[in-house]
Design a protein around this motif. Structure first.
Motif, PDB file in Angstrom:
ATOM      1  N   ALA A  79      -2.586  25.372   6.596  1.00 28.94           N
ATOM      2  CA  ALA A  79      -1.997  24.283   7.070  1.00 28.94           C
ATOM      3  C   ALA A  79      -2.888  22.835   7.085  1.00 28.94           C
ATOM      4  O   ALA A  79      -2.203  21.908   6.570  1.00 28.94           O
ATOM      5  N   LEU A  80      -4.306  23.247   7.133  1.00 30.41           N
ATOM      6  CA  LEU A  80      -5.028  22.209   6.928  1.00 30.41           C
ATOM      7  C   LEU A  80      -5.096  21.918   5.214  1.00 30.41           C
ATOM      8  O   LEU A  80      -5.107  20.597   4.622  1.00 30.41           O
ATOM      9  N   SER A  81      -4.894  22.894   4.438  1.00 32.12           N
ATOM     10  CA  SER A  81      -4.891  22.385   3.048  1.00 32.12           C
ATOM     11  C   SER A  81      -3.717  22.049   2.565  1.00 32.12           C
ATOM     12  O   SER A  81      -3.343  21.306   1.784  1.00 32.12           O
ATOM     13  N   GLU A  82      -2.564  22.151   3.331  1.00 33.74           N
ATOM     14  CA  GLU A  82      -0.955  21.508   3.014  1.00 33.74           C
ATOM     15  C   GLU A  82      -1.087  20.094   3.363  1.00 33.74           C
ATOM     16  O   GLU A  82      -0.764  19.335   2.705  1.00 33.74           O
ATOM     17  N   LEU A  83      -1.957  19.879   4.368  1.00 41.20           N
ATOM     18  CA  LEU A  83      -2.218  18.463   5.068  1.00 41.20           C
ATOM     19  C   LEU A  83      -2.968  17.740   3.802  1.00 41.20           C
ATOM     20  O   LEU A  83      -2.697  16.512   3.621  1.00 41.20           O
ATOM     21  N   LEU A 116      -5.855  27.395  -1.088  1.00 39.06           N
ATOM     22  CA  LEU A 116      -6.869  26.681  -1.012  1.00 39.06           C
ATOM     23  C   LEU A 116      -7.606  25.876  -2.209  1.00 39.06           C
ATOM     24  O   LEU A 116      -7.797  24.527  -2.242  1.00 39.06           O
ATOM     25  N   ALA A 117      -7.745  26.752  -3.101  1.00 34.27           N
ATOM     26  CA  ALA A 117      -8.349  26.321  -4.180  1.00 34.27           C
ATOM     27  C   ALA A 117      -7.590  25.494  -5.102  1.00 34.27           C
ATOM     28  O   ALA A 117      -7.979  24.405  -5.488  1.00 34.27           O
ATOM     29  N   ASP A 118      -6.249  25.979  -5.238  1.00 32.83           N
ATOM     30  CA  ASP A 118      -5.405  25.092  -6.132  1.00 32.83           C
ATOM     31  C   ASP A 118      -5.162  23.836  -5.643  1.00 32.83           C
ATOM     32  O   ASP A 118      -5.074  22.983  -6.248  1.00 32.83           O
ATOM     33  N   ALA A 146      -8.454  10.101  -1.847  1.00 35.78           N
ATOM     34  CA  ALA A 146      -9.809  10.345  -1.664  1.00 35.78           C
ATOM     35  C   ALA A 146      -9.981  11.269  -0.079  1.00 35.78           C
ATOM     36  O   ALA A 146     -10.661  12.282  -0.002  1.00 35.78           O
ATOM     37  N   GLU A 147      -9.032  10.692   0.750  1.00 32.54           N
ATOM     38  CA  GLU A 147      -9.087  11.532   1.936  1.00 32.54           C
ATOM     39  C   GLU A 147      -8.614  12.930   1.959  1.00 32.54           C
ATOM     40  O   GLU A 147      -8.978  13.758   2.305  1.00 32.54           O
ATOM     41  N   GLY A 148      -7.553  13.072   1.034  1.00 35.58           N
ATOM     42  CA  GLY A 148      -6.988  14.442   0.723  1.00 35.58           C
ATOM     43  C   GLY A 148      -7.886  15.387   0.188  1.00 35.58           C
ATOM     44  O   GLY A 148      -8.133  16.627   0.424  1.00 35.58           O
ATOM     45  N   MET A 149      -8.871  14.856  -0.805  1.00 36.10           N
ATOM     46  CA  MET A 149     -10.016  15.640  -1.431  1.00 36.10           C
ATOM     47  C   MET A 149     -10.833  16.001  -0.140  1.00 36.10           C
ATOM     48  O   MET A 149     -11.402  17.323  -0.309  1.00 36.10           O
ATOM     49  N   ALA A 150     -11.280  15.224   0.659  1.00 39.59           N
ATOM     50  CA  ALA A 150     -12.284  15.624   1.808  1.00 39.59           C
ATOM     51  C   ALA A 150     -11.411  16.665   2.582  1.00 39.59           C
ATOM     52  O   ALA A 150     -12.056  17.744   2.991  1.00 39.59           O
ATOM     53  N   MET A 151     -10.175  16.566   2.864  1.00 38.29           N
ATOM     54  CA  MET A 151      -9.580  17.593   3.772  1.00 38.29           C
ATOM     55  C   MET A 151      -9.359  18.957   2.801  1.00 38.29           C
ATOM     56  O   MET A 151      -9.673  20.067   3.414  1.00 38.29           O
ATOM     57  N   ALA A 152      -9.252  18.877   1.436  1.00 34.67           N
ATOM     58  CA  ALA A 152      -9.149  19.973   0.774  1.00 34.67           C
ATOM     59  C   ALA A 152     -10.468  20.885   0.836  1.00 34.67           C
ATOM     60  O   ALA A 152     -10.612  22.008   0.989  1.00 34.67           O
ATOM     61  N   ARG A 153     -11.489  20.202   0.544  1.00 35.00           N
ATOM     62  CA  ARG A 153     -12.891  20.655   0.813  1.00 35.00           C
ATOM     63  C   ARG A 153     -13.275  21.305   2.022  1.00 35.00           C
ATOM     64  O   ARG A 153     -13.623  22.422   2.107  1.00 35.00           O
ATOM     65  N   ALA A 154     -12.638  20.728   3.038  1.00 32.92           N
ATOM     66  CA  ALA A 154     -12.902  21.214   4.482  1.00 32.92           C
ATOM     67  C   ALA A 154     -12.243  22.665   4.648  1.00 32.92           C
ATOM     68  O   ALA A 154     -12.734  23.509   5.235  1.00 32.92           O
ATOM     69  N   SER A 155     -10.767  22.629   4.293  1.00 23.88           N
ATOM     70  CA  SER A 155     -10.105  23.638   4.395  1.00 23.88           C
ATOM     71  C   SER A 155     -10.544  24.871   3.634  1.00 23.88           C
ATOM     72  O   SER A 155     -10.544  25.994   4.263  1.00 23.88           O
ATOM     73  N   LEU A 156     -11.298  24.762   2.382  1.00 19.93           N
ATOM     74  CA  LEU A 156     -11.824  25.941   1.537  1.00 19.93           C
ATOM     75  C   LEU A 156     -13.181  26.257   2.378  1.00 19.93           C
ATOM     76  O   LEU A 156     -13.408  27.519   2.412  1.00 19.93           O
ATOM     77  N   ALA A 157     -13.869  25.049   2.765  1.00 22.77           N
ATOM     78  CA  ALA A 157     -15.314  25.539   3.335  1.00 22.77           C
ATOM     79  C   ALA A 157     -15.146  26.115   4.680  1.00 22.77           C
ATOM     80  O   ALA A 157     -15.993  27.221   5.036  1.00 22.77           O
ATOM     81  N   ASN A 158     -14.095  25.900   5.515  1.00 25.51           N
ATOM     82  CA  ASN A 158     -13.927  26.280   6.676  1.00 25.51           C
ATOM     83  C   ASN A 158     -12.937  27.543   7.017  1.00 25.51           C
ATOM     84  O   ASN A 158     -12.949  28.140   8.113  1.00 25.51           O
ATOM     85  N   ALA A 159     -12.462  27.992   5.877  1.00 24.47           N
ATOM     86  CA  ALA A 159     -11.777  29.446   6.011  1.00 24.47           C
ATOM     87  C   ALA A 159     -12.562  30.343   6.235  1.00 24.47           C
ATOM     88  O   ALA A 159     -13.817  30.514   6.030  1.00 24.47           O
ATOM     89  N   PRO A 160     -12.133  31.493   6.744  1.00 21.59           N
ATOM     90  CA  PRO A 160     -13.011  32.645   7.191  1.00 21.59           C
ATOM     91  C   PRO A 160     -13.416  33.279   6.098  1.00 21.59           C
ATOM     92  O   PRO A 160     -12.828  33.429   4.824  1.00 21.59           O
TER      93      PRO A 160
END
Length: 322
Positions: free
Chosen positions: A131-135, A171-173, A146-160
């Motif tokens: 859901a965060l990666s969709e956002l 998440l990577a795509d 730029a804000e979208g890139m920060a969210m994308a990095r967070a979604s990948l870093a915070n995934a289990p």
């Protein structure tokens, strides 16, 4: 389970309900109800493959209203309550996608955020990550990449750490797309490498995967790669990918083929191949007439605008008359 999570859920999402919310007070809710909602959203995802957000979004509205009403008035165990909240998160996430396709970007972003919140409160970390990666994807596609890139990095870093490979692919795509939107070619390369590695691990061991990622495969990831290189105006990379990978999709997937044709036409233009660009854009115009997707219409208009410098070419002039 705190029922406040469900009370007024549809209204908080900015959804005007079109269906009935009438549910008997005190109805006992069980796993069969949860499964019914999950199956319903799975069916709606497949419907969206052949239709568009404008036609599917009202159906998702009804499901959110029905689930929130049932969960706020019924009785259930703590475990079923968490599953209901996770199912609500799934509905929010899919509603976000259909709202985006229907041209409602801000509402789509709100719904994606609500999906992430519901998933996290339900303890569903996988759904929370997607859901965060969709956002991030929606935000990267807006005027705030730029804000979208920060969210994308967070979604990948915070995934289990043990997140399913298919989920890591998604998440990577989406990180690759966010990087492309800010002109970060090295970031695109890295994210696509993470995606490829996750595909390899997915192929090595078959496991049950959530329906939220049913659509992802190597072709879809390659198409994202082609999109990223087209966005970066690297036609030498974009064209070979998009030329090859639009072929497997027939015209019953009108929205997808129209979008892919737009991206390929743009890459052809950047490569100076006007005839190929015109032929491809013509197909996009024809297919767009069979979709209920304002997003596709917007992408198409942007693509056609790029032909303006070539208006004196007869084939381009004919394209504008379609």
């Amino acid at each position: 389970m705190d029922r406040r999570q469900f009370i007024g859920a549809a209204g908080l999402a900015g959804i005007a309900l079109t269906g009935s919310e009438a549910v008997a007070q005190g109805r006992r809710v069980g796993r069969s109800d949860v499964e019914r909602f999950r199956q319903r959203v799975a069916d709606l995802r497949r419907l969206d493959d052949f239709s568009g957000g404008s036609s599917v979004f009202p159906l998702v509205e009804d499901e959110i209203g029905t689930l929130s009403s049932l969960a706020s008035r019924g009785s259930y165990t703590e475990e079923v309550g968490r599953e209901l909240l996770s199912a609500l998160g799934e509905l929010y996430q899919f509603a976000s996608w259909t709202a985006f396709d229907a041209g409602r970007l801000e509402q789509a972003r709100q719904l994606a955020l609500m999906a992430a919140n519901a998933a996290n409160q339900a303890g569903d970390r996988t759904l929370g990550a997607t859901a965060l990666s969709e956002l991030s994807y929606l935000t990267a596609s807006s005027d705030q990449p730029a804000e979208g890139m920060a969210m994308a990095r967070a979604s990948l870093a915070n995934a289990p750490l043990d997140v399913l490979p298919a989920v890591r692919v998604v998440l990577a795509d989406r990180l690759a797309w966010a990087c492309a939107r800010v002109g970060d070619a090295r970031g695109v390369d890295h994210a696509l490498g993470v995606s490829e590695d996750a595909h390899d691990r997915r192929d090595a061991r078959a496991v049950e995967e959530p329906d939220t990622v049913y659509w992802i495969n190597r072709d879809e990831s390659q198409i994202m790669a082609g999109r990223c290189w087209a966005e970066l105006r690297r036609p030498e990379k974009a064209v070979p990918i998009l030329e090859t990978l639009t072929a497997p999709y027939d015209d019953t997937h009108a929205r997808e083929v129209a979008l892919y044709s737009c991206w390929l036409a743009s890459a052809y233009l950047d490569a100076g191949e006007i005839d190929a660009a015109t032929t491809t854009a013509r197909r996009a115009v024809q297919l767009s007439r069979n979709t209920a997707s304002p997003r596709t219409d917007t992408v198409l208009m942007t693509t056609l605008a790029a032909f303006d410098p070539h208006i004196d070419v007869p084939e381009v002039n004919e394209l504008f008359q379609m």
